[in-house]
Design a protein around this motif. Structure first.
Motif, PDB file in Angstrom:
ATOM      1  N   LEU A   5     -10.190   3.915  13.051  1.00 16.38           N
ATOM      2  CA  LEU A   5     -10.267   4.145  11.607  1.00 16.38           C
ATOM      3  C   LEU A   5      -8.998   3.591  10.979  1.00 16.38           C
ATOM      4  O   LEU A   5      -7.889   3.982  11.366  1.00 16.38           O
ATOM      5  N   VAL A   6      -9.145   2.700  10.019  1.00 19.08           N
ATOM      6  CA  VAL A   6      -7.997   2.048   9.383  1.00 19.08           C
ATOM      7  C   VAL A   6      -8.110   2.229   7.873  1.00 19.08           C
ATOM      8  O   VAL A   6      -9.013   1.674   7.239  1.00 19.08           O
ATOM      9  N   ALA A   7      -7.208   3.012   7.303  1.00 17.28           N
ATOM     10  CA  ALA A   7      -7.245   3.290   5.866  1.00 17.28           C
ATOM     11  C   ALA A   7      -5.990   2.743   5.199  1.00 17.28           C
ATOM     12  O   ALA A   7      -4.890   2.842   5.744  1.00 17.28           O
ATOM     13  N   LYS A   8      -6.182   2.189   4.023  1.00 20.36           N
ATOM     14  CA  LYS A   8      -5.054   1.692   3.235  1.00 20.36           C
ATOM     15  C   LYS A   8      -5.064   2.364   1.873  1.00 20.36           C
ATOM     16  O   LYS A   8      -6.124   2.677   1.334  1.00 20.36           O
ATOM     17  N   GLY A   9      -3.874   2.583   1.333  1.00 18.78           N
ATOM     18  CA  GLY A   9      -3.765   3.245   0.040  1.00 18.78           C
ATOM     19  C   GLY A   9      -2.797   2.518  -0.872  1.00 18.78           C
ATOM     20  O   GLY A   9      -1.911   1.800  -0.412  1.00 18.78           O
ATOM     21  N   SER A  10      -2.974   2.727  -2.158  1.00 22.21           N
ATOM     22  CA  SER A  10      -2.140   2.065  -3.165  1.00 22.21           C
ATOM     23  C   SER A  10      -1.209   3.088  -3.802  1.00 22.21           C
ATOM     24  O   SER A  10      -1.559   3.739  -4.789  1.00 22.21           O
ATOM     25  N   LEU A  11      -0.032   3.249  -3.219  1.00 21.35           N
ATOM     26  CA  LEU A  11       0.897   4.255  -3.724  1.00 21.35           C
ATOM     27  C   LEU A  11       1.399   3.937  -5.122  1.00 21.35           C
ATOM     28  O   LEU A  11       1.835   4.830  -5.854  1.00 21.35           O
ATOM     29  N   PHE A  12       1.335   2.664  -5.520  1.00 21.09           N
ATOM     30  CA  PHE A  12       1.821   2.310  -6.853  1.00 21.09           C
ATOM     31  C   PHE A  12       1.001   2.991  -7.946  1.00 21.09           C
ATOM     32  O   PHE A  12       1.452   3.110  -9.088  1.00 21.09           O
ATOM     33  N   LEU A  13      -0.201   3.475  -7.589  1.00 25.82           N
ATOM     34  CA  LEU A  13      -1.007   4.175  -8.581  1.00 25.82           C
ATOM     35  C   LEU A  13      -0.330   5.453  -9.053  1.00 25.82           C
ATOM     36  O   LEU A  13      -0.602   5.943 -10.146  1.00 25.82           O
ATOM     37  N   GLY A  14       0.542   6.014  -8.223  1.00 24.10           N
ATOM     38  CA  GLY A  14       1.257   7.224  -8.600  1.00 24.10           C
ATOM     39  C   GLY A  14       2.490   6.946  -9.437  1.00 24.10           C
ATOM     40  O   GLY A  14       3.201   7.871  -9.818  1.00 24.10           O
ATOM     41  N   ARG A  15       2.766   5.665  -9.704  1.00 23.61           N
ATOM     42  CA  ARG A  15       3.902   5.256 -10.530  1.00 23.61           C
ATOM     43  C   ARG A  15       5.250   5.671  -9.936  1.00 23.61           C
ATOM     44  O   ARG A  15       6.243   5.754 -10.639  1.00 23.61           O
ATOM     45  N   MET A  16       5.267   5.941  -8.636  1.00 29.01           N
ATOM     46  CA  MET A  16       6.507   6.376  -7.998  1.00 29.01           C
ATOM     47  C   MET A  16       7.140   5.269  -7.167  1.00 29.01           C
ATOM     48  O   MET A  16       8.313   5.332  -6.831  1.00 29.01           O
ATOM     49  N   THR A  17       6.360   4.261  -6.790  1.00 28.04           N
ATOM     50  CA  THR A  17       6.845   3.209  -5.916  1.00 28.04           C
ATOM     51  C   THR A  17       5.942   1.992  -6.066  1.00 28.04           C
ATOM     52  O   THR A  17       4.812   2.108  -6.542  1.00 28.04           O
ATOM     53  N   THR A  18       6.429   0.851  -5.667  1.00 27.06           N
ATOM     54  CA  THR A  18       5.610  -0.363  -5.692  1.00 27.06           C
ATOM     55  C   THR A  18       5.030  -0.673  -4.319  1.00 27.06           C
ATOM     56  O   THR A  18       4.359  -1.686  -4.144  1.00 27.06           O
ATOM     57  N   THR A  19       5.287   0.172  -3.342  1.00 26.29           N
ATOM     58  CA  THR A  19       4.821  -0.095  -1.981  1.00 26.29           C
ATOM     59  C   THR A  19       3.402   0.428  -1.772  1.00 26.29           C
ATOM     60  O   THR A  19       2.897   1.246  -2.531  1.00 26.29           O
ATOM     61  N   GLY A  20       2.781  -0.058  -0.718  1.00 28.90           N
ATOM     62  CA  GLY A  20       1.467   0.429  -0.326  1.00 28.90           C
ATOM     63  C   GLY A  20       1.592   1.469   0.773  1.00 28.90           C
ATOM     64  O   GLY A  20       2.693   1.853   1.178  1.00 28.90           O
ATOM     65  N   ASP A  21       0.461   1.927   1.263  1.00 26.92           N
ATOM     66  CA  ASP A  21       0.456   2.930   2.322  1.00 26.92           C
ATOM     67  C   ASP A  21      -0.745   2.676   3.221  1.00 26.92           C
ATOM     68  O   ASP A  21      -1.670   1.946   2.855  1.00 26.92           O
ATOM     69  N   GLY A  22      -0.734   3.278   4.371  1.00 24.52           N
ATOM     70  CA  GLY A  22      -1.861   3.141   5.277  1.00 24.52           C
ATOM     71  C   GLY A  22      -1.683   4.025   6.493  1.00 24.52           C
ATOM     72  O   GLY A  22      -0.575   4.464   6.809  1.00 24.52           O
ATOM     73  N   ALA A  23      -2.796   4.292   7.159  1.00 26.76           N
ATOM     74  CA  ALA A  23      -2.769   5.089   8.382  1.00 26.76           C
ATOM     75  C   ALA A  23      -3.966   4.694   9.230  1.00 26.76           C
ATOM     76  O   ALA A  23      -5.006   4.277   8.707  1.00 26.76           O
TER      77      ALA A  23
END
Length: 255
Positions: free
Chosen positions: A228-246
């Motif tokens: 299972l490979v999930a990616k997230g867009s942390l920039f949507l929270g306006r706290m960072t410009t980086t992405g995320d994933g697990a």
């Protein structure tokens, strides 16, 4: 969720436990945008594996904000508003019962700050690196569950075929690793990929939508391993410009 003093606060997990009458249970929220369910699955597995808890239920669902999120693109292309479904998941994580698939925490990965946000860097960190750590090749995984958005919904809105793009990238990494040649890329995508079928944007579409199918394939079918490979867009929270994933691997229980 919350009020004017605690925007985004609260604890949905405790609230759900209270509504269900589970007086002996605790709860906590995991917030990680589209990668949230896989992060939560890894945390739940770790809590059970450590012996701290006997059973952890991971619960998540879509929000009203996801309904018709890209409606402008659909209407501009002459389509009706297609994102009209809210979905939810509930995952029961418990100790090994000798039959259910095993959660391979030694093959879990998260996107670290130094890994980079380019697509090939994210795929390397979440897909290739945890497999290599255990001496596995990409072809040792039967199915990769990535972002499984339905292209019938995303293409009219201008987002393209998201799953196909991800599987093409994995096939390219397999070529780079010498597992297949370029002529074998299409076959790799067909053999190890999935068609996009999730009708919603966001965290349900990001890998976890395939979980029930993976469990069936790992217990009653011919699957041996699923990642299972999930990616997230942390920039949507306006706290960072980086992405995320697990990511994490589910494996057939051979006991």
């Amino acid at each position: 969720m919350g009020d004017r003093y605690q925007r985004g606060g609260g604890n949905l997990a405790k609230a759900m436990g209270e509504l269900a009458g589970l007086r002996g249970a605790g709860g906590a929220d995991v917030k990680a945008f589209c990668a949230g369910p896989v992060h939560a699955l890894i945390l739940a597995g770790a809590l059970v594996e450590s012996g701290l808890y006997r059973r952890v239920i991971v619960v998540g669902g879509g929000s009203l904000a996801k309904l018709g999120m890209k409606f402008r693109g659909h209407l501009a292309a002459g389509y009706p508003i297609l994102e009209d479904v809210l979905t939810g998941v509930a995952i029961d994580v418990a100790a090994d019962d000798g039959r259910s698939p095993r959660l391979r925490l030694d093959a879990a990965a998260t996107l670290r700050l130094g890994d980079g946000d380019a697509p090939h860097q994210v795929a390397q960190a979440l897909t290739v690196a945890p497999l290599r750590r255990l001496g596995w090749r990409l072809s040792d995984v039967d199915r990769f569950a990535v972002e499984l958005h339905n292209p019938d919904i995303t293409e009219p809105a201008g987002s393209g075929n998201v799953p196909a793009h991800n599987y093409r990238l994995l096939a390219a990494l397999a070529v780079q690793a010498g597992e297949i040649d370029r002529a074998g890329m299409a076959g790799f995508e067909r053999a190890h990929g999935l068609p996009g079928f999730s009708p919603t944007q966001g965290h349900i579409a990001s890998a976890v939508a395939y979980l029930s199918h993976a469990i069936a394939g790992l217990t009653e079918g011919a699957l041996r391993r699923v990642q299972l490979v999930a990616k997230g867009s942390l920039f949507l929270g306006r706290m960072t410009t980086t992405g995320d994933g697990a990511s994490v691997v589910l494996e057939r229980n051979e006991r």
